[in-house]
Design a protein around this motif. Structure first.
Motif, PDB file in Angstrom:
ATOM      1  N   ASN A 113      34.993  46.717  40.285  1.00 54.76           N
ATOM      2  CA  ASN A 113      35.624  45.684  39.460  1.00 54.76           C
ATOM      3  C   ASN A 113      34.680  44.530  39.139  1.00 54.76           C
ATOM      4  N   ARG A 173      41.287  41.148  37.198  1.00 56.97           N
ATOM      5  CA  ARG A 173      41.754  40.424  38.377  1.00 56.97           C
ATOM      6  C   ARG A 173      42.969  41.127  38.977  1.00 56.97           C
ATOM      7  N   LYS A 174      42.895  41.403  40.273  1.00 54.50           N
ATOM      8  CA  LYS A 174      44.018  42.065  40.951  1.00 54.50           C
ATOM      9  C   LYS A 174      44.487  41.199  42.109  1.00 54.50           C
ATOM     10  N   GLU A 175      45.805  41.066  42.257  1.00 55.45           N
ATOM     11  CA  GLU A 175      46.374  40.231  43.304  1.00 55.45           C
ATOM     12  C   GLU A 175      46.646  41.038  44.580  1.00 55.45           C
ATOM     13  N   ASN A 224      46.789  34.359  45.633  1.00 59.64           N
ATOM     14  CA  ASN A 224      47.107  35.127  44.426  1.00 59.64           C
ATOM     15  C   ASN A 224      47.144  34.254  43.181  1.00 59.64           C
ATOM     16  N   GLU A 263      39.204  35.880  42.723  1.00 58.30           N
ATOM     17  CA  GLU A 263      39.278  37.291  43.124  1.00 58.30           C
ATOM     18  C   GLU A 263      40.084  37.394  44.426  1.00 58.30           C
ATOM     19  N   ASP A 288      39.763  48.956  44.810  1.00 54.38           N
ATOM     20  CA  ASP A 288      40.886  49.644  44.169  1.00 54.38           C
ATOM     21  C   ASP A 288      40.361  50.765  43.282  1.00 54.38           C
TER      22      ASP A 288
END
Length: 274
Positions: free
Chosen positions: A154, A2-4, A56, A61, A121
């Motif tokens: 991802n 998980r990326k913010e 976030n 996601e 990303d």
């Protein structure tokens, strides 16, 4: 993983959205992107910042929500890109200005917008260079697999591994067709690669420099490895008793390797033409 949404991206949107959107259109934009919760109270800058921070904290996601939020700015219609003339002065489109700001800040944060409302990303220098190189070339299959790999790195790493292999296969088939080479009976990755590498002179035995021999030998081994990885671990084939636990980092390794090789093949091809 998980990326913010990075803080610099939040800052750009909180600064730019209020001058472009009304309260009603802001609410509609965030709800369309599946942002969690009801519209926050406050001014437009406060509302934008609060909602992005909530994404976030609460969204499964956050980058997927961000992609949908900025899609209409990253893919603005041609008529919205035109400058306006006010009192004899040219004024650049606010949407176009925001798009350029977003491109710059996403790049600084090692992110990339992919057509269709996706944020990836999984990009690297080879990926960015390859993307620039395939722009303007009529190779839709290559562009499709390029985007599929970055979009899924991802969320669906197996799918990304499959796309990483397919981008090489597509490139090699295009090369064979464009150069009027004999098509191999079996058109899998290894066989089309043999035809291409032979025509481009990628034969370690023909080189005198030992270091370059090692690199070319490694390249040949990399193609074999990517093909085998797709066969055994990607979504392109069913799984047997052994189930591969593919992580995003594994998918990135396959993507970056494939993109580096594709870049080298295209640059060599261009040089051969010249």
């Amino acid at each position: 993983m998980r990326k913010e949404i990075p803080a610099p991206v939040i800052a750009v949107l909180a600064e730019s959205f209020p001058s472009i959107e009304s309260h009603a259109s802001l609410d509609s934009l965030f709800l369309h992107a599946d942002a969690p919760g009801d519209p926050p109270e406050g001014s437009k800058p406060v509302k934008t910042q609060a909602w992005l921070r909530r994404i976030n904290k609460e969204a499964k996601e956050p980058l997927r929500v961000l992609g949908k939020l900025i899609e209409c700015y990253m893919e603005i219609p041609e008529q919205d890109e035109k400058e306006s003339i006010i009192f004899g002065h040219s004024i650049e489109s606010p949407k176009k200005q925001l798009r350029e700001k977003l491109k710059s800040i996403l790049k600084r944060c090692n992110l990339q917008y992919v057509q269709g409302g996706h944020i990836s990303d999984g990009t690297s220098s080879p990926s960015r260079s390859l993307q620039e190189l395939i722009k303007g070339r009529d190779i839709p299959a290559l562009e499709a697999e390029f985007n599929r790999a970055l979009v899924n790195v991802n969320a669906e790493p197996r799918e990304a591994v499959s796309a990483a292999c397919n981008i090489l296969e597509s490139l090699f088939k295009v090369y064979i067709a464009d150069e009027n080479l004999e098509v191999p009976q079996k058109q899998d990755l290894q066989n089309v690669w043999k035809v291409v590498r032979s025509d481009l002179g990628f034969d370690p035995g023909a080189l005198e420099d030992d270091d370059l021999k090692r690199i070319l030998t490694g390249i040949i081994s990399t193609v074999d490895g990517i093909g085998a990885f797709r066969t055994h671990a990607s979504s392109a084939h069913g799984q047997g008793r052994k189930l591969y636990n593919i992580k995003p980092r594994h998918a990135r390794l396959a993507i970056n390797s494939a993109h580096t090789l594709a870049l080298f093949v295209i640059e060599t091809w261009d040089e051969k033409k010249r």
